[in-house]
Design an enzyme around this catalytic site. Structure first.
Site, mmCIF file in Angstrom:
data_model
loop_
_atom_site.group_PDB
_atom_site.id
_atom_site.type_symbol
_atom_site.label_atom_id
_atom_site.label_comp_id
_atom_site.label_asym_id
_atom_site.label_seq_id
_atom_site.Cartn_x
_atom_site.Cartn_y
_atom_site.Cartn_z
ATOM 1 N N ASP A 225 47.581 -13.663 19.758
ATOM 2 C CA ASP A 225 48.540 -13.099 20.331
ATOM 3 C C ASP A 225 49.968 -13.814 20.450
ATOM 4 O OD1 ASP A 225 50.324 -11.185 21.986
ATOM 5 O OD2 ASP A 225 48.949 -11.080 23.549
ATOM 6 N N ASN B 218 44.522 -9.540 23.654
ATOM 7 C CA ASN B 218 46.197 -9.623 24.010
ATOM 8 C C ASN B 218 46.330 -9.946 25.372
ATOM 9 O OD1 ASN B 218 46.785 -8.668 21.211
ATOM 10 N ND2 ASN B 218 45.938 -6.805 21.608
ATOM 11 N N CYS B 219 47.621 -10.215 25.596
ATOM 12 C CA CYS B 219 48.089 -10.410 26.896
ATOM 13 C C CYS B 219 47.750 -9.204 27.864
ATOM 14 C CB CYS B 219 49.466 -10.339 26.858
ATOM 15 S SG CYS B 219 50.449 -10.770 28.527
ATOM 16 N N PRO B 220 47.076 -9.639 29.045
ATOM 17 C CA PRO B 220 47.066 -11.045 29.539
ATOM 18 C C PRO B 220 45.787 -11.748 29.402
ATOM 19 C CG PRO B 220 46.505 -9.343 31.285
ATOM 20 C CD PRO B 220 46.710 -8.739 30.058
#
Length: 83
Positions: free
Chosen positions: A46, A19-21
């Protein structure tokens, strides 16, 4: 089937499950190791990569050749700028 599915990329970044980042951080490192003009295929799960990866390319002047989504998997083809 996309026009790039038959093209062999110079490198593949599989950021599935991250997931981000993290996907963009990994992308930054992977692109740095790629030869100028090299083609990178990115695989991600994501949804925020739909926003983050095009921005990354635009900001760093790489070419987002293609992006697609299939069953929750996001694919990106990125050509590194030729320096």
């Amino acid at each position: 089937m996309s026009q790039h599915s038959a093209v062999i990329p110079d490198a593949i970044l599989d950021a599935s499950g991250l997931n981000c980042p993290e996907p963009v951080m990994m992308l930054h490192n992977k692109v740095r190791d790629l030869a100028p003009g090299g083609l990178l295929k990115v695989i991600a799960t994501d949804p925020s990569t739909r926003r983050d990866i095009p921005k990354f390319c635009m900001f760093l002047d790489h070419q987002l050749v293609e992006q697609s989504e299939e069953g929750g998997v996001y694919l990106y083809w990125i050509r590194k700028k030729a320096e």
